[in-house]
Write a protein that holds these residues in place. Structure first.
Motif, PDB file in Angstrom:
ATOM      1  N   PHE A  81       7.226  -6.194   0.758  1.00 20.93           N
ATOM      2  CA  PHE A  81       6.526  -6.578  -0.334  1.00 20.93           C
ATOM      3  C   PHE A  81       7.256  -7.508  -1.284  1.00 20.93           C
ATOM      4  O   PHE A  81       6.549  -8.463  -1.633  1.00 20.93           O
ATOM      5  CB  PHE A  81       6.383  -4.947  -1.158  1.00 20.93           C
ATOM      6  N   GLU A  82       8.546  -7.571  -1.508  1.00 24.44           N
ATOM      7  CA  GLU A  82       9.280  -8.422  -2.483  1.00 24.44           C
ATOM      8  C   GLU A  82       9.000  -9.981  -1.724  1.00 24.44           C
ATOM      9  O   GLU A  82       8.915 -10.651  -2.638  1.00 24.44           O
ATOM     10  CB  GLU A  82      10.429  -7.802  -2.491  1.00 24.44           C
ATOM     11  N   GLU A  83       9.354  -9.890  -0.525  1.00 20.82           N
ATOM     12  CA  GLU A  83       9.123 -11.413  -0.104  1.00 20.82           C
ATOM     13  C   GLU A  83       7.771 -11.935  -0.070  1.00 20.82           C
ATOM     14  O   GLU A  83       7.393 -13.090  -0.294  1.00 20.82           O
ATOM     15  CB  GLU A  83       9.594 -11.178   1.581  1.00 20.82           C
ATOM     16  N   LEU A  84       6.804 -11.060   0.192  1.00 23.80           N
ATOM     17  CA  LEU A  84       5.359 -11.494   0.226  1.00 23.80           C
ATOM     18  C   LEU A  84       4.934 -11.720  -1.143  1.00 23.80           C
ATOM     19  O   LEU A  84       3.912 -12.745  -1.399  1.00 23.80           O
ATOM     20  CB  LEU A  84       4.503 -10.861   1.193  1.00 23.80           C
ATOM     21  N   GLU A  85       5.110 -10.968  -1.951  1.00 27.55           N
ATOM     22  CA  GLU A  85       4.731 -11.176  -3.286  1.00 27.55           C
ATOM     23  C   GLU A  85       5.354 -12.436  -3.997  1.00 27.55           C
ATOM     24  O   GLU A  85       4.442 -12.935  -4.782  1.00 27.55           O
ATOM     25  CB  GLU A  85       5.197  -9.829  -4.203  1.00 27.55           C
ATOM     26  N   ALA A  86       6.390 -12.496  -3.536  1.00 29.35           N
ATOM     27  CA  ALA A  86       7.042 -14.138  -4.057  1.00 29.35           C
ATOM     28  C   ALA A  86       6.329 -15.174  -3.437  1.00 29.35           C
ATOM     29  O   ALA A  86       6.048 -16.148  -4.069  1.00 29.35           O
ATOM     30  CB  ALA A  86       8.423 -14.286  -3.818  1.00 29.35           C
ATOM     31  N   GLN A  87       5.850 -14.961  -2.238  1.00 27.71           N
ATOM     32  CA  GLN A  87       5.209 -15.988  -1.556  1.00 27.71           C
ATOM     33  C   GLN A  87       3.776 -16.582  -1.966  1.00 27.71           C
ATOM     34  O   GLN A  87       3.231 -17.469  -2.289  1.00 27.71           O
ATOM     35  CB  GLN A  87       5.346 -15.761  -0.124  1.00 27.71           C
ATOM     36  N   PHE A  88       2.941 -15.156  -2.335  1.00 28.24           N
ATOM     37  CA  PHE A  88       1.706 -15.311  -2.537  1.00 28.24           C
ATOM     38  C   PHE A  88       1.340 -15.152  -4.240  1.00 28.24           C
ATOM     39  O   PHE A  88       0.253 -15.179  -4.377  1.00 28.24           O
ATOM     40  CB  PHE A  88       0.921 -14.110  -1.713  1.00 28.24           C
ATOM     41  N   ASP A  89       2.330 -14.689  -4.947  1.00 25.94           N
ATOM     42  CA  ASP A  89       2.209 -14.605  -6.410  1.00 25.94           C
ATOM     43  C   ASP A  89       1.035 -13.666  -6.655  1.00 25.94           C
ATOM     44  O   ASP A  89       0.079 -13.674  -7.371  1.00 25.94           O
ATOM     45  CB  ASP A  89       1.792 -15.960  -6.970  1.00 25.94           C
ATOM     46  N   THR A  90       1.441 -12.432  -6.155  1.00 25.74           N
ATOM     47  CA  THR A  90       0.467 -11.379  -6.342  1.00 25.74           C
ATOM     48  C   THR A  90       0.891 -10.394  -7.669  1.00 25.74           C
ATOM     49  O   THR A  90       0.162  -9.468  -8.119  1.00 25.74           O
ATOM     50  CB  THR A  90       0.742 -10.268  -5.227  1.00 25.74           C
ATOM     51  N   ALA A  91       1.775 -11.035  -8.398  1.00 22.91           N
ATOM     52  CA  ALA A  91       1.971 -10.484  -9.938  1.00 22.91           C
ATOM     53  C   ALA A  91       2.485  -8.966  -9.795  1.00 22.91           C
ATOM     54  O   ALA A  91       2.342  -8.354 -10.829  1.00 22.91           O
ATOM     55  CB  ALA A  91       0.592 -10.465 -10.713  1.00 22.91           C
ATOM     56  N   ASN A 143       1.150  -6.577  -8.493  1.00 19.11           N
ATOM     57  CA  ASN A 143       0.122  -5.585  -8.252  1.00 19.11           C
ATOM     58  C   ASN A 143       0.135  -4.700  -7.021  1.00 19.11           C
ATOM     59  O   ASN A 143      -0.102  -5.484  -5.889  1.00 19.11           O
ATOM     60  CB  ASN A 143      -1.120  -6.069  -8.543  1.00 19.11           C
ATOM     61  N   ARG A 144       0.523  -3.576  -6.791  1.00 17.91           N
ATOM     62  CA  ARG A 144       0.356  -2.892  -5.252  1.00 17.91           C
ATOM     63  C   ARG A 144      -0.640  -2.024  -5.138  1.00 17.91           C
ATOM     64  O   ARG A 144      -0.717  -0.940  -6.128  1.00 17.91           O
ATOM     65  CB  ARG A 144       1.833  -2.517  -5.098  1.00 17.91           C
ATOM     66  N   LEU A 145      -1.375  -1.830  -4.293  1.00 17.81           N
ATOM     67  CA  LEU A 145      -2.496  -0.931  -3.784  1.00 17.81           C
ATOM     68  C   LEU A 145      -1.938  -0.326  -2.340  1.00 17.81           C
ATOM     69  O   LEU A 145      -1.605  -1.047  -1.400  1.00 17.81           O
ATOM     70  CB  LEU A 145      -3.854  -1.536  -3.630  1.00 17.81           C
ATOM     71  N   PHE A 146      -1.828   1.012  -2.403  1.00 19.06           N
ATOM     72  CA  PHE A 146      -1.414   1.771  -1.184  1.00 19.06           C
ATOM     73  C   PHE A 146      -2.706   2.447  -0.684  1.00 19.06           C
ATOM     74  O   PHE A 146      -3.278   3.444  -1.332  1.00 19.06           O
ATOM     75  CB  PHE A 146      -0.336   2.786  -1.323  1.00 19.06           C
ATOM     76  N   ASP A 165       8.082   1.061  -7.405  1.00 20.11           N
ATOM     77  CA  ASP A 165       8.741   0.506  -8.553  1.00 20.11           C
ATOM     78  C   ASP A 165       8.322  -0.988  -8.566  1.00 20.11           C
ATOM     79  O   ASP A 165       8.638  -1.608  -7.987  1.00 20.11           O
ATOM     80  CB  ASP A 165      10.314   0.730  -8.493  1.00 20.11           C
ATOM     81  N   THR A 166       7.406  -1.336  -9.591  1.00 22.75           N
ATOM     82  CA  THR A 166       6.893  -2.459  -9.606  1.00 22.75           C
ATOM     83  C   THR A 166       6.574  -2.867 -11.078  1.00 22.75           C
ATOM     84  O   THR A 166       6.086  -1.959 -11.841  1.00 22.75           O
ATOM     85  CB  THR A 166       5.699  -2.602  -8.685  1.00 22.75           C
ATOM     86  N   GLN A 167       6.547  -4.239 -11.279  1.00 17.22           N
ATOM     87  CA  GLN A 167       6.146  -4.736 -12.626  1.00 17.22           C
ATOM     88  C   GLN A 167       4.686  -4.743 -13.041  1.00 17.22           C
ATOM     89  O   GLN A 167       4.434  -4.784 -14.108  1.00 17.22           O
ATOM     90  CB  GLN A 167       7.017  -6.003 -12.990  1.00 17.22           C
ATOM     91  N   GLY A 168       3.983  -4.465 -11.893  1.00 16.60           N
ATOM     92  CA  GLY A 168       2.249  -4.696 -11.864  1.00 16.60           C
ATOM     93  C   GLY A 168       1.823  -3.396 -11.889  1.00 16.60           C
ATOM     94  O   GLY A 168       2.620  -2.333 -12.072  1.00 16.60           O
TER      95      GLY A 168
END
Length: 494
Positions: free
Chosen positions: A103-113, A115-118, A141-144
């Motif tokens: 999650f952390e790696e790809l969120e940084a790569q794609f700038d997803t802010a 926001n996580r949907l499970f 635990d996420t900022q979005g």
């Protein structure tokens, strides 16, 4: 659809399963084609198989390419570059660290802010295992924003649904939980509110002064196929009636909401479910009919009875059909029966709503001949297979011997309009990404639905029925016809 693309990372549990293959991946790809998903999104497929990213992308490409509802595959290569795979043992908490790191790696790569949907496209016994491990491993635990989509069945009865909900809310708050009911994603189901609340000709008539009864039919020509093990646990009540059909009842019966805000709409639906007349165990036989299909002919082909299906007990007491007479005990609907039926191996596949209006106070035509009566005024809302609205009226018969004849004013949804989405799931995934919970089931809706059906399930599970009692390819048990005819009505085959 939203012209502003969503920023989000989607973890798809059960990514290698049938639901993901047939519905979810094609729906997400179409959202990409429509522009709702563009640059700042990522899909993390979660499964137990030892796949690489490329392995899963090949599988996803095959699933999407084989979907007949997609008009073209433009952009498929670009879409797949946003799709990744993580191998996780969902019961082993230590493996969730891999998911967290990805999650952390790809969120940084794609700038997803953040926001996580499970999305849990999994059997319900794994819901709390996954949500507990997501919390304990820090994946939630996420900022979005964080949101959870879960499939039915949500519990087997009131007590199990309450316990399941209490466990899940340790990780997700109620406003973050999206209990999916794909019927609520169907365009014509969503059209019920528009038909009712935007047409001045219908809303004044939508009550017990002008409507004699309302019928909801959801029939399938198929049997249980390879889902015998699941169906033995659920039956028609848990599979269709408790969720899909009671949701339609609430939409038909609700009062006008003060706004289109999801909370306001849900509040009115909950009032309907609370107003359903509870049926005591001694009265179940008067208001409910159960059935199980026998062998017969469907489309000219011989088919087996339910008890001969794979993974079904030889003496199974599981109903594959249910018909019911419901009453909403409030000022608007007092005395109006809502007839609801659903079943497998019936003569055709269709889902429809028939609103039968009361007759005119005095029939001025053919008074001398008792057999000659005006045709009933009906409003037919067809949800599937063809989405349409039809109004049945009487007009002068210019060419015939009688004074009147029945006409049908009909609107059918155009094919180009239907192509806006590949499936009801697409609408619901879009709504979840948009934070709109209108077409998802709230906890209070769920609990009131279970409170209503629990007495029925208790009686039926403790009293064996004389199954099978309706032939495959028929309209269901004879008793379902009697359920309606006792009140002077009939099931409408329109």
């Amino acid at each position: 659809m939203n012209t502003q693309p969503f920023k989000t990372a989607i973890a798809l549990f059960g990514a290698t399963g049938d639901l993901s293959s047939r519905k979810l991946l094609p729906s997400m790809f179409h959202l990409f084609q429509e522009g709702s998903l563009k640059d700042n999104f990522v899909i993390i497929a979660v499964g137990r198989r030892d796949f690489s990213d490329e392995d899963f992308r090949e599988m996803a490409e095959e699933s999407i390419s084989s979907n007949k509802k997609l008009e073209n595959l433009d952009g498929l290569g670009s879409f797949l570059q946003h799709v990744f795979y993580v191998q996780v043992d969902i019961a082993e908490s230590s493996t969730y660290k891999i998911l967290k790191d990805r999650f952390e790696e790809l969120e940084a790569q794609f700038d997803t802010a953040g926001n996580r949907l499970f999305y849990l496209a999994m059997p319900p016994q794994y819901f709390t295992v996954i949500t507990d491990n997501l919390r304990e491993s820090g994946v939630t635990d996420t900022q979005g924003s964080k949101r959870l989509i879960i499939e039915k069945p949500f519990g087997r009865d009131y007590d199990s649904a309450l316990a399941l909900n209490n466990e899940i809310t340790n990780t997700f708050d109620e406003h973050e939980i999206y209990r999916i009911d794909h019927y609520l994603g169907k365009e014509m189901v969503q059209n019920i509110e528009v038909i009712r609340f935007s047409n001045s000709m219908f809303e004044p008539l939508w009550n017990n002064h002008y409507i004699s009864n309302i019928q909801i039919t959801s029939s399938e020509s198929l049997g249980v196929l390879d889902r015998g093990e699941y169906y033995e646990r659920s039956g028609a009540v848990r599979d269709m009636f408790q969720n899909h059909l009671l949701q339609i009842v609430s939409l038909l019966g609700m009062e006008p909401p003060i706004s289109l805000n999801s909370d306001d709409i849900r509040d009115e639906k909950i009032k309907v479910l609370k107003s359903l007349r509870r049926v005591g165990e001694k009265d179940v036989k008067r208001h409910f009919v159960r059935g199980q299909y026998d062998e017969g002919l469907v489309d000219g082909e011989a088919v087996p009875k339910y008890r001969d299906e794979e993974n079904v007990a030889d003496d199974s007491n599981t109903p594959t059909f249910i018909a019911s007479r419901l009453f909403i005990d409030n000022f608007r609907w007092a005395g109006v029966p809502f007839y609801v039926r659903t079943g497998k191996r019936m003569k055709e596949k269709e889902t429809k709503i028939v609103v039968e209006f009361k007759e005119v106070p005095k029939n001025l035509y053919y008074q001398a001949e008792e057999d000659d009566v005006l045709a009933k005024n009906l409003l037919v809302i067809r949800i599937q297979p063809d989405e349409s609205i039809t109004l049945h009226l009487n007009v002068k018969d210019y060419a015939g011997e009688k004074d009147t004849k029945e006409i049908k004013l009909s609107y059918t949804v155009a094919k180009q309009d239907l192509s806006r989405t590949v499936d009801a799931y697409e609408n619901l995934i879009y709504d979840c990404l948009n934070g709109d919970s209108t077409n998802f089931t709230h906890q209070e809706e769920l609990m009131n639905a279970w409170a209503f059906v629990d007495p029925v399930n208790k009686v039926w599970e403790n009293s064996p029925a004389a199954f099978p009692n309706y032939q495959s390819g028929s309209s269901g048990p004879v008793k379902s016809t009697l359920l309606v005819s006792r009140d002077g009505f009939k099931w409408w085959d329109v």
